[in-house]
Design an enzyme around this catalytic site. Structure first.
Site, PDB file in Angstrom:
ATOM      1  N   ASP A  49       0.835  -1.200   0.000  1.00 29.60           N
ATOM      2  CA  ASP A  49       0.000   0.000   0.000  1.00 29.60           C
ATOM      3  C   ASP A  49       0.871   1.252   0.000  1.00 29.60           C
ATOM      4  OD1 ASP A  49      -2.575   1.483   0.448  1.00 29.60           O
ATOM      5  OD2 ASP A  49      -1.602   1.950   2.345  1.00 29.60           O
ATOM      6  N   GLU A 121      -1.833  -5.320  -3.805  1.00 32.90           N
ATOM      7  CA  GLU A 121      -0.854  -4.572  -3.008  1.00 32.90           C
ATOM      8  C   GLU A 121       0.255  -5.499  -2.517  1.00 32.90           C
ATOM      9  OE1 GLU A 121      -3.849  -1.110  -1.270  1.00 32.90           O
ATOM     10  OE2 GLU A 121      -3.409  -2.881  -0.060  1.00 32.90           O
TER      11      GLU A 121
END
Length: 226
Positions: A49, A121
């Site tokens: 992320d 991610e």
């Protein structure tokens, strides 16, 4: 460590070959499949992320050297939100190689936005850990592609934008109503209506309530602004 033919094909789809294949295996392992001897992808997701965020910040600054922070922030949010990550995951058929527990398999986990977005991610983080920031940046820019340059000039969250439109005209906040829910429990399809006190409304259909609400809000806002 050798990886399966499916993961080898996945490497081809993302254009990256792992020097440490165990990182890829971990990236596609959901928590429902973890064991004391098998790590899941949650820690990689946390890292990915942040890597994605940095890549997107740099890319947006490079794409528009005159944009203000107020213009860049909504574009950034549109590119890194879970739905965007899930769309990219579908583009590379990430769902096909996810390692899921029985409960997630039964409930259609391979198609869920949350699982796909998280795994995307995690894959970014795995590439970062395996090949460094340059490799992760190349991966993100390649997979996100034209999304970066085609992100809407005003990419605000549609529900927020519609609420702000209503507030500016001293109207109550929009109301979202579930019109229909179809399909099996593991793969429902929702039709949601976004309605204003003035009587204007628009409906949209999607695989999650959140996505349908966003689409309905966007459709209504576009009609109002026309």
């Amino acid at each position: 460590m050798k990886i399966s033919a499916e993961l080898k094909a996945f490497e081809g789809r993302i254009g990256y070959s792992f020097k440490e294949p165990a990182l890829l295996v971990r990236a596609v392992t959901h928590s429902s499949m973890s064991t004391p001897n098998r790590d899941d992808n949650q820690r990689l997701e946390f890292l990915g992320d942040r890597v994605l965020g940095l890549v997107m910040c740099e890319a947006l600054l490079e794409a528009d050297k005159q944009a203000s922070e107020g213009q860049l922030a909504p574009r950034f949010n549109a590119l890194v939100r879970k739905e965007a990550c899930a769309d990219v995951a579908r583009q590379i058929d990430l769902g096909a190689v996810l390692k899921l527990g029985r409960s997630e398999m039964i409930s259609g986990g391979r198609r869920k936005n949350a699982l796909l977005g998280d795994a995307m991610e995690a894959v970014i983080a795995a590439v970062y850990r395996d090949g460094g920031f340059a490799a992760a940046k190349d991966l993100v820019l390649r997979l996100w592609g034209n999304r970066i340059h085609e992100v809407e000039e005003d990419a605000r969250d549609a529900k927020t934008a519609l609420q702000e439109w209503a507030q500016a005209r001293k109207l109550p906040p929009p109301v979202y109503r579930e019109v229909t829910r179809k399909g099996p429990d593991h793969a429902p399809v929702f039709t949601i209506s976004a309605e204003l006190k003035t009587g204007e409304s628009e409906a949209a259909t999607a695989a999650s309530k959140r996505a349908a609400e966003q689409a309905a809000a966007k459709a209504l806002l576009q009609r109002l602004e026309r």
